[in-house]
Design a protein around this motif. Structure first.
Motif, PDB file in Angstrom:
ATOM      1  N   LYS A 306       0.830  -1.204   0.000  1.00 39.83           N
ATOM      2  CA  LYS A 306       0.000   0.000   0.000  1.00 39.83           C
ATOM      3  C   LYS A 306       0.865   1.255   0.000  1.00 39.83           C
ATOM      4  O   LYS A 306       0.547   2.240  -0.670  1.00 39.83           O
ATOM      5  N   VAL A 307       1.946   1.225   0.757  1.00 39.72           N
ATOM      6  CA  VAL A 307       2.846   2.386   0.804  1.00 39.72           C
ATOM      7  C   VAL A 307       3.544   2.563  -0.539  1.00 39.72           C
ATOM      8  O   VAL A 307       3.633   3.688  -1.065  1.00 39.72           O
ATOM      9  N   ALA A 308       4.019   1.464  -1.130  1.00 40.09           N
ATOM     10  CA  ALA A 308       4.741   1.540  -2.397  1.00 40.09           C
ATOM     11  C   ALA A 308       3.865   2.017  -3.537  1.00 40.09           C
ATOM     12  O   ALA A 308       4.352   2.634  -4.497  1.00 40.09           O
ATOM     13  N   TYR A 310       1.597   4.276  -3.316  1.00 42.03           N
ATOM     14  CA  TYR A 310       1.233   5.678  -3.057  1.00 42.03           C
ATOM     15  C   TYR A 310      -0.296   5.875  -3.013  1.00 42.03           C
ATOM     16  O   TYR A 310      -0.831   6.852  -3.526  1.00 42.03           O
ATOM     17  N   THR A 311      -0.985   4.902  -2.409  1.00 43.22           N
ATOM     18  CA  THR A 311      -2.425   5.043  -2.224  1.00 43.22           C
ATOM     19  C   THR A 311      -2.695   5.942  -1.028  1.00 43.22           C
ATOM     20  O   THR A 311      -1.787   6.243  -0.233  1.00 43.22           O
ATOM     21  N   GLY A 314      -2.053   4.154   1.962  1.00 47.43           N
ATOM     22  CA  GLY A 314      -0.615   3.942   2.079  1.00 47.43           C
ATOM     23  C   GLY A 314       0.095   5.122   2.698  1.00 47.43           C
ATOM     24  O   GLY A 314       1.068   4.963   3.456  1.00 47.43           O
ATOM     25  N   GLU A 315      -0.400   6.327   2.405  1.00 46.39           N
ATOM     26  CA  GLU A 315       0.187   7.525   3.004  1.00 46.39           C
ATOM     27  C   GLU A 315      -0.103   7.586   4.498  1.00 46.39           C
ATOM     28  O   GLU A 315       0.671   8.170   5.266  1.00 46.39           O
ATOM     29  N   ARG A 318       2.549   5.023   5.966  1.00 41.27           N
ATOM     30  CA  ARG A 318       3.971   5.339   5.797  1.00 41.27           C
ATOM     31  C   ARG A 318       4.652   5.821   7.085  1.00 41.27           C
ATOM     32  O   ARG A 318       5.724   5.309   7.463  1.00 41.27           O
TER      33      ARG A 318
END
Length: 482
Positions: A306-308, A310-311, A314-315, A318
């Motif tokens: 999710k972080v990779a 950039y959802t 995901g933010e 992070r």
């Protein structure tokens, strides 16, 4: 776990309800009962059958030659399972049975009681409230194939048949050493079970019909009849060697009668693997996913994806990953619910590891209708976990993983460039182990039906055990301790 019947496309809520209430097994039992009894009014019959609510109660036959321990094992099973003990002698002298007087009349005239009468007595006894509600264990009957066929003709079909066997020399020694207390009818043995009470010792007598010639005749008769009995119960019998300690025989018999046969009910696996770091959760999940096409969900990888990507979620994740703090449960639930609700998870099932970390997170899964139907605890000593993790390294050039004990590099050049992940340091691993040990007792209480496996063995042995718990229904648990 029948791969040929996939995809199942069963909504999670329906699957949970059907498994929890055993809908498929219920329908199968109803169909079996209808075909056996063929009632004139099927609706009323099914209503009456459902009201009994006794599909899980034991129905067990214990057969075998004389002196093989049938009576002892039968009594122990009854005590453990809370079932009713049945034998021909008890049927004969049970005044509540209408046909007992007729059977006693044959005995009084020293005639053989007809098989049809024995079966009628048994049918009447099995309709008693205790047998219907708590199940039964039948000791030493049927003795012939004809008796088996008579039982089947009236719909008496046991779930489990335990067949005891032993060498003739052992059986002969056991039978010839029997002694009877005429006051209590308790059976003792001159070698294996001598009474402590001196008074009892003095009044012991040799039972009627106990002689070498009589025993030989009975053993030969049993040997002729057992194959015919087994032929009728090919799918639901287990042969157990009775020439071993009685406790071992009982343990094998109990393990068998608590097992349940495979069914054709659709099964979508929802598996959670729990255990210390290094217990092999990732490997077992990969093996399961490879063989059964279920979705392998490593919760840590899911968050990093999710972080990779950039959802939006995901933010939110992070900062937690960068700081090393656990992600808050509200965000965790959002990510996990989204993944488990996708079509591949609902169709092929899933295996989750790295989550839950505590009881609160376990509760979150249940409340979002994604409750697991199999939970495995991979138990491993802390020192073994430390050894497995702290001594593993990676080749930064090839990406190959090594271990200083189990898989050392063969080339010195490779050995010189190996690197260890900072998360595999002893201090970091000890913190993880300490956290797991603080939570594991509560998690074990939460998952009452969890399966515990010794992970300190060959990983493929562990996999075979996990696999057996997927393709076979879980054993029936009871609340009647010995």
């Amino acid at each position: 776990m029948d791969a040929t019947s996939k995809p199942h496309n069963i909504p999670p809520a329906m699957g949970l309800y059907a498994e929890k209430n055993k809908i498929f097994q219920l329908m199968q039992n109803l169909m079996e009962a209808l075909l056996v009894h063929q009632p004139s009014d099927p609706i009323d019959f099914m209503i009456s059958h459902l009201k009994k609510d006794n599909n899980e109660v034991p129905s067990i036959l214990i057969v075998g030659p004389p002196a093989s321990g049938k009576t002892t094992i039968s009594h122990w099973l009854c005590k453990h399972l809370g079932a009713s003990y049945l034998c021909l002698r008890d049927l004969l002298y049970n005044n509540s049975l209408k046909k007992s007087k007729e059977a006693l009349a044959y005995i009084a005239q020293k005639e053989k009681v007809p098989d049809e009468l024995w079966v009628a007595l048994l049918e009447e006894r099995l309709n008693s409230e205790d047998c219907v509600n708590f199940g039964w264990v039948l000791d030493g009957f049927p003795k012939t194939r004809k008796q088996v066929l008579l039982l089947q003709s009236i719909g008496i079909s046991p779930q489990h048949v335990v067949v005891l066997y032993a060498p003739d020399t052992v059986l002969m020694e056991r039978n010839l050493g029997k002694l009877l207390d005429p006051l209590t009818q308790e059976v003792y043995h001159s070698t294996f079970d001598w009474p402590i009470d001196v008074t009892v010792q003095k009044r012991l007598v040799v039972p009627e019909g106990i002689s070498e010639q009589s025993t030989t005749r009975k053993l030969l008769k049993s040997q002729r009849n057992i194959p015919g009995i087994l032929q009728a119960y090919q799918e639901n019998h287990k042969r157990i060697n009775a020439d071993q300690p009685c406790a071992d025989v009982f343990a094998q018999a109990l393990n068998y009668v608590q097992s349940r046969p495979r069914t054709n009910a659709p099964f979508v696996p929802r598996i959670i693997l729990l255990g210390l770091p290094g217990s092999g959760k990732s490997l077992q999940a990969a093996l399961l996913a490879q063989k059964y096409d279920m979705v392998n969900i490593c919760f840590g990888d899911l968050l990093r994806e999710k972080v990779a990507a950039y959802t939006a979620v995901g933010e939110l994740i992070r900062p937690y990953l960068e700081s090393g703090y656990p992600v808050i449960d509200s965000v965790v639930l959002r990510v996990l619910k989204e993944r488990l609700s996708q079509h591949d998870c609902q169709t092929f099932g899933w295996v989750l590891h790295g989550f839950p970390r505590d009881v609160d997170q376990a509760d979150l899964i249940s409340h979002c209708h994604h409750e697991p139907n199999r939970t495995f605890f991979l138990n491993l000593p802390a020192e073994v976990a430390m050894q497995r993790i702290c001594q593993r390294t990676t080749d930064p050039v090839t990406g190959e993983r090594y271990h200083s004990i189990f898989k050392p590099p063969t080339e010195e050049e490779v050995h010189q460039r190996l690197c260890r992940n900072p998360k595999d340091s002893p201090e970091h691993v000890e913190l993880k182990i300490d956290f797991y040990n603080r939570q594991v007792a509560d998690l074990e209480d939460y998952y009452e039906d969890a399966i515990f496996i010794n992970a300190d063995q060959d990983p493929y042995t562990v996999f075979e055990y996990i696999e057996s718990c997927l393709v076979n229904p879980l054993p029936v648990k009871n609340t009647y301790p010995i």
